[in-house]
Structures are given as structure tokens and as C-alpha cells.
Write a protein that holds these residues in place. Structure first.
Motif, short mmCIF file in Angstrom:
data_model
loop_
_atom_site.label_atom_id
_atom_site.label_comp_id
_atom_site.label_asym_id
_atom_site.label_seq_id
_atom_site.Cartn_x
_atom_site.Cartn_y
_atom_site.Cartn_z
N GLN A 235 0.82 -1.21 0.00
CA GLN A 235 0.00 0.00 0.00
C GLN A 235 0.86 1.26 0.00
OE1 GLN A 235 -3.18 -0.04 2.90
NE2 GLN A 235 -3.42 -2.25 2.71
N ALA A 275 -3.91 -1.47 -5.23
CA ALA A 275 -4.04 -1.24 -3.80
C ALA A 275 -4.31 0.23 -3.49
CB ALA A 275 -2.76 -1.68 -3.08
N ARG A 277 -3.74 3.75 -1.94
CA ARG A 277 -2.45 4.40 -1.72
C ARG A 277 -2.40 5.10 -0.36
NH1 ARG A 277 -0.10 1.38 -4.61
NH2 ARG A 277 0.29 1.78 -6.81
#
Length: 288
Positions: A235, A275, A277
């Protein structure tokens, strides 16, 4: 219509009447179908009680000075825990409730050690309260806070009447020790053989006991924990796949990519693109 049994959801009732809120409030309930290795973290402030329950499967609960491995059917109450973590050891259905108010301690005061601790048969009562709130939310759009407090009171009365101790599987201490080592040291473990050696048992015995207790092999659990950690690292928009592989305990990036695709259906690069951020060092907590 009753909630689907494997539906992940978060329920936030309205605030109860001010007088009721000081006595007993149930501000958050989470229904959590989790896979082995899935981790939920959160923070419980002073005066908060975090109640975890394993309706199906095995769950670990840990905070600053608490650690417990829950069998299916058990619940565990943390009092003012600060940072805490719950992690699924096996696939299953779990519940996480936040309780507040003076009645929690008053109703559970007769328990040795106070309100917190293990409720060996508490998961059924927790599940009943959580699903009742889910039905109210489905019917009314948002569950009423006063009704949530009433359900919390009924739940605490049921927990209060339950026995302190029930007979448990004699293999639990070994599994608990194995899970603790895996969760704390998964980036550095070379595998099940090293884990068994540290626990002073054979790999075959550890595998039998662990799988019987949790429904998943110790090797599979190590892999799941590493993959869940890798998902968190991915992430960070500035991370590299080589770094994630090393930090998660994989021998190299190629092997990591192979295992990651097998477990998630995506390559690390695809997951990195998809993913959510978060800035470096700002990976969020997903708990209550």
C-alpha cells in the motif's frame, strides 16, 4: 431479511440517550469472515472494552500485556487495551465489538481478575447480539443506540452467568506457542522444521496438532501471515517488490511473486497498482 452469515460488515448504531451512554453503549460492531493470516488492528482508549469472539475457527487476540488463542466458541474481553491486534489462525467467522460505560465493569466485577479475560463459551452470545444489530440496521437504515445498549446489557448478563473454565484440547499450549512465534518472527523463520525445533517437537507432531486444532497446516499459516503483511507493505506507493519480498520473509522476489499470485490471484505488480495508496509510514489501522 436476516444478514448473510459470511458477510463482512461494520455496524455503527446511533448514539443512545446521554444518561444511557454513560452506563452502557455499543458504538461499533464488526462481522468479520476472515481467512487464515488476516489481521485486524485497532486502538482502544481508556474506558473502552474490546470484545472479540470466534464463532468459527481460531483467533489470536493480543495487546500490550495480553495474548490469547481463541478456539471456536470462545470470546475475549480487553479493557482499555491501547493498541491491539486480532489475527485469524484459520478460516472462520469472527466478531469484534466495542463496549463503553460503567456497567461493563459492574456487571463483570465478580470475575477473577476483573471484567477482562476469556469467556470459554461466549462466542454464541456475541454472535447473537451482533446479528440482532445487523437485522435492525437492515430494517431501519441505522440501528438505534438505545436498542444497541439493551442488546449489550443482555450480552453482558449472559457472559456473567457463564463458567470461568471449560475443558480444552490438550494440544492448545503447543499451538498457542507456535502461533505466537509465527506472528512475531515470520520474516525470519526458515520454515516448519525450524519452528518445530524451537518448540522441541518433531515437525510431524507439530503439523498434526496444529492442523487438527486450526484446520490449516503450520506451513500454510506462515505463508498466509507473510502474504497479509506483504499486502500492507504494497500500500506504500514508494515500495519495491524486492523489498516487500525480503521484509515478508520470502527467499527472493521471484518466489514471492509466485506465492503471491497463488494466494491472491494477482501478481505483486498488479496488486501494487490496484491497492489503496497511503504515504510511507502511514499504513492505516483497520480496527475499531
Amino acid at each position: 431479511m436476516p444478514p448473510r452469515p459470511n458477510e463482512k460488515r461494520e455496524i455503527r448504531p446511533t448514539a443512545p440517550d446521554a444518561a444511557v451512554q454513560g452506563l452502557l453503549a455499543l458504538p461499533v460492531v464488526r462481522l468479520l469472515p476472515l481467512s487464515a493470516g488476516d489481521r485486524i488492528t485497532g486502538y482502544g482508549q481508556t474506558g473502552d472494552y474490546i470484545l472479540s469472539a470466534a464463532a468459527q475457527g481460531n483467533l489470536t487476540v493480543s495487546a500490550y500485556d495480553h495474548y490469547a488463542l481463541l478456539d471456536a466458541g470462545q470470546a475475549y474481553l480487553l479493557e482499555s487495551p491501547g493498541n491491539y491486534t486480532v489475527q485469524a489462525v484459520s478460516d472462520g467467522m469472527y466478531f469484534l465489538l466495542q463496549l463503553q460505560g460503567s456497567l461493563v465493569a459492574q456487571l463483570l466485577a465478580a470475575r477473577p481478575g476483573g471484567a477482562g479475560g476469556l469467556f470459554p463459551a461466549g462466542a454464541a452470545s456475541v454472535r447473537e447480539a451482533a446479528l440482532s444489530l445487523a437485522v435492525l440496521e437492515d430494517e431501519q437504515g441505522q440501528a438505534p443506540g438505545d436498542m444497541a445498549s439493551s442488546l449489550a446489557y443482555a450480552l453482558l448478563m449472559k457472559l456473567r452467568s457463564q463458567p470461568e473454565h471449560l475443558q480444552t484440547d490438550s494440544g492448545s499450549p503447543l499451538v498457542e506457542a507456535a502461533v505466537a512465534i509465527i506472528q512475531e518472527e515470520f520474516p525470519f523463520l526458515e520454515g516448519v522444521d525450524e519452528l518445530a525445533e524451537r518448540l522441541e517437537v518433531s515437525s510431524a507432531h507439530l503439523g498434526r496438532v496444529f492442523t487438527k486444532k486450526t484446520g490449516v497446516s503450520p506451513g500454510k499459516y506462515i505463508t498466509r501471515v507473510r502474504i497479509e503483511f506483504a499486502k500492507l507493505l504494497l500500500q506504500d506507493p514508494d515500495t519495491t517488490i524486492s523489498y516487500v519480498a525480503e521484509a515478508s520473509g520470502f527467499a527472493n522476489a521471484n518466489y514471492f511473486a509466485k506465492v503471491f499470485r497463488r494466494e491472491t490471484g494477482l501478481s505483486p505488480s498488479e496488486y501494487l497498482e490496484a491497492a489503496p495508496r497511503h504515504p510511507p509510514g502511514k499504513i492505516p489501522h483497520y480496527g475499531i
